[in-house]
Design a protein around this motif. Structure first.
Motif, short mmCIF file in Angstrom:
data_model
loop_
_atom_site.label_atom_id
_atom_site.label_comp_id
_atom_site.label_asym_id
_atom_site.label_seq_id
_atom_site.Cartn_x
_atom_site.Cartn_y
_atom_site.Cartn_z
N LEU A 129 130.04 17.38 70.07
CA LEU A 129 129.06 16.30 69.84
C LEU A 129 129.72 14.93 69.96
O LEU A 129 130.84 14.74 69.48
N ILE A 130 129.01 14.01 70.63
CA ILE A 130 129.47 12.62 70.71
C ILE A 130 128.41 11.71 70.08
O ILE A 130 127.24 11.80 70.44
N VAL A 131 128.84 10.87 69.15
CA VAL A 131 127.93 9.92 68.51
C VAL A 131 128.37 8.50 68.86
O VAL A 131 129.55 8.16 68.70
N VAL A 132 127.44 7.70 69.37
CA VAL A 132 127.70 6.27 69.55
C VAL A 132 126.98 5.56 68.42
O VAL A 132 125.76 5.65 68.29
N LEU A 133 127.75 4.86 67.59
CA LEU A 133 127.20 4.29 66.37
C LEU A 133 127.28 2.77 66.36
O LEU A 133 128.36 2.20 66.19
N GLY A 134 126.12 2.14 66.56
CA GLY A 134 126.04 0.70 66.38
C GLY A 134 125.83 0.40 64.90
O GLY A 134 125.70 1.32 64.09
N HIS A 135 125.78 -0.87 64.54
CA HIS A 135 125.52 -1.20 63.13
C HIS A 135 124.83 -2.54 63.00
O HIS A 135 124.96 -3.40 63.86
N GLU A 136 124.11 -2.68 61.89
CA GLU A 136 123.40 -3.94 61.58
C GLU A 136 124.38 -5.10 61.55
O GLU A 136 125.53 -4.93 61.13
N LEU A 196 133.48 14.47 83.75
CA LEU A 196 133.70 15.54 82.76
C LEU A 196 132.64 15.51 81.66
O LEU A 196 132.06 16.55 81.30
N LEU A 197 132.35 14.32 81.14
CA LEU A 197 131.35 14.21 80.09
C LEU A 197 129.96 14.56 80.63
O LEU A 197 129.18 15.25 79.98
N ARG A 198 129.68 14.09 81.86
CA ARG A 198 128.38 14.37 82.48
C ARG A 198 128.16 15.88 82.64
O ARG A 198 127.10 16.41 82.30
N GLU A 199 129.18 16.57 83.15
CA GLU A 199 129.05 18.03 83.36
C GLU A 199 128.93 18.77 82.03
O GLU A 199 128.19 19.75 81.91
N SER A 200 129.67 18.30 81.04
CA SER A 200 129.63 18.97 79.73
C SER A 200 128.25 18.82 79.10
O SER A 200 127.75 19.74 78.44
N VAL A 201 127.62 17.66 79.32
CA VAL A 201 126.26 17.44 78.80
C VAL A 201 125.26 18.29 79.59
O VAL A 201 124.37 18.92 79.02
N ALA A 202 125.45 18.35 80.91
CA ALA A 202 124.52 19.09 81.77
C ALA A 202 124.50 20.58 81.43
O ALA A 202 123.46 21.22 81.50
N THR A 203 125.64 21.13 81.05
CA THR A 203 125.68 22.56 80.72
C THR A 203 125.22 22.82 79.28
O THR A 203 125.08 23.97 78.88
N GLY A 204 125.02 21.75 78.52
CA GLY A 204 124.57 21.93 77.14
C GLY A 204 125.70 22.16 76.15
O GLY A 204 125.47 22.35 74.96
N ARG A 205 126.94 22.15 76.63
CA ARG A 205 128.07 22.37 75.72
C ARG A 205 128.29 21.16 74.83
O ARG A 205 128.78 21.29 73.71
N VAL A 206 127.93 19.98 75.35
CA VAL A 206 128.13 18.74 74.61
C VAL A 206 126.82 17.97 74.56
O VAL A 206 126.03 18.00 75.51
N ARG A 207 126.59 17.32 73.45
CA ARG A 207 125.41 16.45 73.35
C ARG A 207 125.88 15.05 72.96
O ARG A 207 126.83 14.91 72.18
N ILE A 208 125.22 14.04 73.52
CA ILE A 208 125.55 12.65 73.19
C ILE A 208 124.34 12.04 72.50
O ILE A 208 123.22 12.09 73.03
N VAL A 209 124.55 11.48 71.31
CA VAL A 209 123.45 10.85 70.57
C VAL A 209 123.87 9.45 70.13
O VAL A 209 125.06 9.13 70.10
N ALA A 210 122.88 8.63 69.82
CA ALA A 210 123.17 7.26 69.40
C ALA A 210 122.42 6.95 68.10
O ALA A 210 121.35 7.48 67.84
N GLY A 211 123.03 6.09 67.30
CA GLY A 211 122.41 5.70 66.04
C GLY A 211 122.83 4.30 65.63
O GLY A 211 123.74 3.71 66.23
N VAL A 212 122.14 3.77 64.62
CA VAL A 212 122.50 2.46 64.07
C VAL A 212 122.69 2.60 62.56
O VAL A 212 121.85 3.15 61.86
N TYR A 213 123.82 2.10 62.10
CA TYR A 213 124.18 2.19 60.69
C TYR A 213 123.71 0.96 59.93
O TYR A 213 123.90 -0.18 60.38
N SER A 214 123.08 1.19 58.78
CA SER A 214 122.61 0.08 57.94
C SER A 214 123.68 -0.31 56.94
O SER A 214 124.10 0.51 56.12
N LEU A 215 124.10 -1.56 56.99
CA LEU A 215 125.12 -2.03 56.03
C LEU A 215 124.57 -1.99 54.61
O LEU A 215 125.32 -1.78 53.66
N ASP A 216 123.27 -2.20 54.46
CA ASP A 216 122.67 -2.26 53.12
C ASP A 216 122.50 -0.89 52.48
O ASP A 216 122.93 -0.67 51.36
N THR A 217 121.87 0.02 53.22
CA THR A 217 121.54 1.32 52.62
C THR A 217 122.58 2.40 52.89
O THR A 217 122.63 3.40 52.20
#
Ligand SMILES: [Zn+2]
Length: 231
Positions: A129-136, A196-217
């Motif tokens: 799993l790959i997470v890209v995490l932005g933040h407030e 490499l990342l593209r192929e890993s995602v295409a086969t379903g072995r890897v997933r890339i997700v994104a989120g935003v972190y709240s400094l307050d909560t």
């Protein structure tokens, strides 16, 4: 323990081995404990929920764990986050030593060094799993939407931030929207720029997700349009 019990145990053992062989679950030792992308994501969600509730477990941070991971690592998630001192992935996901392969850079941009690091984790450590995490209140994104120009390598870095385009009425996205747009852009960029990342995602072995972190909560808001199996 009678003969029948022993026969039952032997039977179980044979069935278990057969199931393991048929399902292919007996693999190299470093892959045995790695979860699926969905299960890895679930672990992060659970850890973040503990952190938000102010009830962190602080798992796998003792000397025993330190000794275990000294022999080798098999992190279940890669996290790309900002270098901001208030965004600490191991704390906000309530994980321990050897759990996450963390890469941090201002604006959580997926530049070549970051992508190379991820290729190591995906290719060699088999992290699912790959997470890209932005933040407030991200200073790097704020600088970009305010049109600030910086000297030196900081100037180069700010050019890597993608905060969305200025619209027709000359009004750009809000800071919150720009932070989310940047996280999604960087997530898509990973598979766009790395075969490499593209192929890993295409086969379903890897997933890339994104989120935003709240400094307050302390909560991570997962973004729609995440780059899953079909980016
Ligand atoms: Zn930031």
């Amino acid at each position: 323990v009678g003969v029948e019990d022993i026969m039952k145990l032997v039977g179980c053992w044979v069935i278990c081995c057969t199931v393991a062989l048929v399902s292919g679950s007996v693999g190299p030792s470093e892959e045995k404990s790695l979860p699926t992308p969905a299960a890895a994501w679930e672990r992060l969600k659970e850890g973040n929920a503990r952190y938000v509730a102010d009830k962190p477990a602080g798992p796998r941070r003792d000397a025993r764990r330190r000794g275990d991971v000294a022999k080798g690592q098999s992190p279940f998630a890669i996290v790309l986050s900002c270098a901001d001192s208030r965004v600490v992935p191991e704390l906000l996901f309530d994980q321990g030593l050897g759990d996450m392969f963390v890469v941090r850079v201002a604006g959580n941009v997926g530049d070549r060094g970051i992508i190379g690091s991820m290729e190591y984790a995906v290719g060699n450590l088999k992290t699912p799993l790959i997470v890209v995490l932005g933040h407030e209140q991200c200073g790097a994104v704020k600088a970009v939407i305010h049109g600030e120009v910086a000297k030196g390598d900081l100037g180069w870095l700010l050019k890597q931030v993608h905060a969305g385009k200025t619209t027709g009425n000359n009004k750009g996205p809000s800071l919150a929207d720009a932070i989310a747009l940047n996280a999604l852009f960087q997530a898509k960029r990973l598979s766009a720029e790395s075969p490499l990342l593209r192929e890993s995602v295409a086969t379903g072995r890897v997933r890339i997700v994104a989120g935003v972190y709240s400094l307050d909560t302390g909560a991570v808001r997962w973004l729609e349009g995440q780059t899953g199996k079909k980016p």
